[in-house]
Each structure stands twice: as structure tokens, then as C-alpha cells.
Write an enzyme that holds these catalytic residues in place. Structure first.
Site, PDB file in Angstrom:
ATOM      1  N   ILE A  33      18.865  68.009  70.343  1.00 46.17           N
ATOM      2  CA  ILE A  33      19.812  69.114  70.149  1.00 46.17           C
ATOM      3  C   ILE A  33      20.382  69.148  68.734  1.00 46.17           C
ATOM      4  CG2 ILE A  33      20.391  69.333  72.589  1.00 46.17           C
ATOM      5  CD1 ILE A  33      23.034  67.864  71.967  1.00 46.17           C
ATOM      6  N   HIS A 101      14.894  55.407  74.677  1.00 45.33           N
ATOM      7  CA  HIS A 101      14.299  56.630  74.164  1.00 45.33           C
ATOM      8  C   HIS A 101      13.776  56.389  72.757  1.00 45.33           C
ATOM      9  CE1 HIS A 101      18.429  56.759  72.608  1.00 45.33           C
ATOM     10  NE2 HIS A 101      18.015  57.612  71.678  1.00 45.33           N
TER      11      HIS A 101
END
Length: 118
Positions: A33, A101
Site C-alpha cells: 500500500i 513476508h
């Protein structure tokens, strides 16, 4: 760490929307984002694993698949001339979300510096 407040667990469960790049039974890839490169997406394990420091031998398969598939995903997203994989681990490694991640960075033009130099 509790998975109840994990933003990536909520994304995996579909409770928080994302712009998906890829999904299978074990992995989810989605656009960052706050991208720092023309191509910037994350690949997360669907199983909550706090960090690379919490992996054990039972995770070898999913981590191997993650590393092998990144090239194809990066190319599909427009990073055809190379890419960078970043995996911040732990407090000192500046991990912000404690769910395993990797960031995949690429695209046209130079990437931002890897390490700030004096």
C-alpha cells in the site's frame, strides 16, 4: 504473537481487502500500500509465522516455493530486468509486521538504495 491482531492474517482471511497478485493454498502475494518502487508487492505465508527466525524444517517446502515463484510474479508485474527481495526480520532487522513476508521490488529504472551509506 497473537494472530487476532495481525494485519496480514486479516488480509489472508479476506477481512481486509488487498490488490492480489497471486494466491494458492499456502501463499498470498499482494501489492504494497506504500510502494517504494514501480513494482512493489509482498508475498506472505498463509500460516502465521512471526518471522524468518521462527522457521523450522517443516517450512522448507513453502519457503522454497515462495522463492521459486517470485521471478515469474515479478515479471508478470513488469519487472523483467531483475528485482530485489527484502525480508526484514525481528526488531533489529526493522520488521514492522510480525508475520513472515518478503517484499519484491523492481520495475523500470534504478531501485532505491539497499542500505543508507554515510
Amino acid at each position: 504473537m497473537s494472530t487476532d491482531n495481525c494485519i496480514f492474517c486479516k488480509i489472508v482471511l479476506g477481512e481486509i481487502p488487498c490488490r492480489k497478485v497471486y494466491e494458492d493454498d499456502e501463499l498470498l502475494a499482494f501489492h504494497d500500500i506504500h510502494p517504494v518502487a514501480p513494482v512493489h508487492f509482498l508475498v506472505v505465508t498463509k500460516e502465521h509465522i512471526d518471522s524468518m527466525a521462527h522457521l523450522d524444517t517443516r517450512h522448507a517446502g513453502v519457503m522454497g516455493r515462495m522463492m521459486v515463484m517470485v521471478h515469474g510474479l515479478a515479471a508478470q508485474q513488469g519487472s523483467t530486468d531483475g528485482f530485489r527481495i527484502v525480508c526484514n526480520t525481528g526488531r533489529v532487522g526493522r520488521q514492522d509486521v510480525f508475520h513472515l513476508h518478503v517484499h519484491v521490488l523492481g520495475g523500470p529504472g534504478p531501485l532505491p538504495g539497499m542500505i543508507a551509506r554515510a
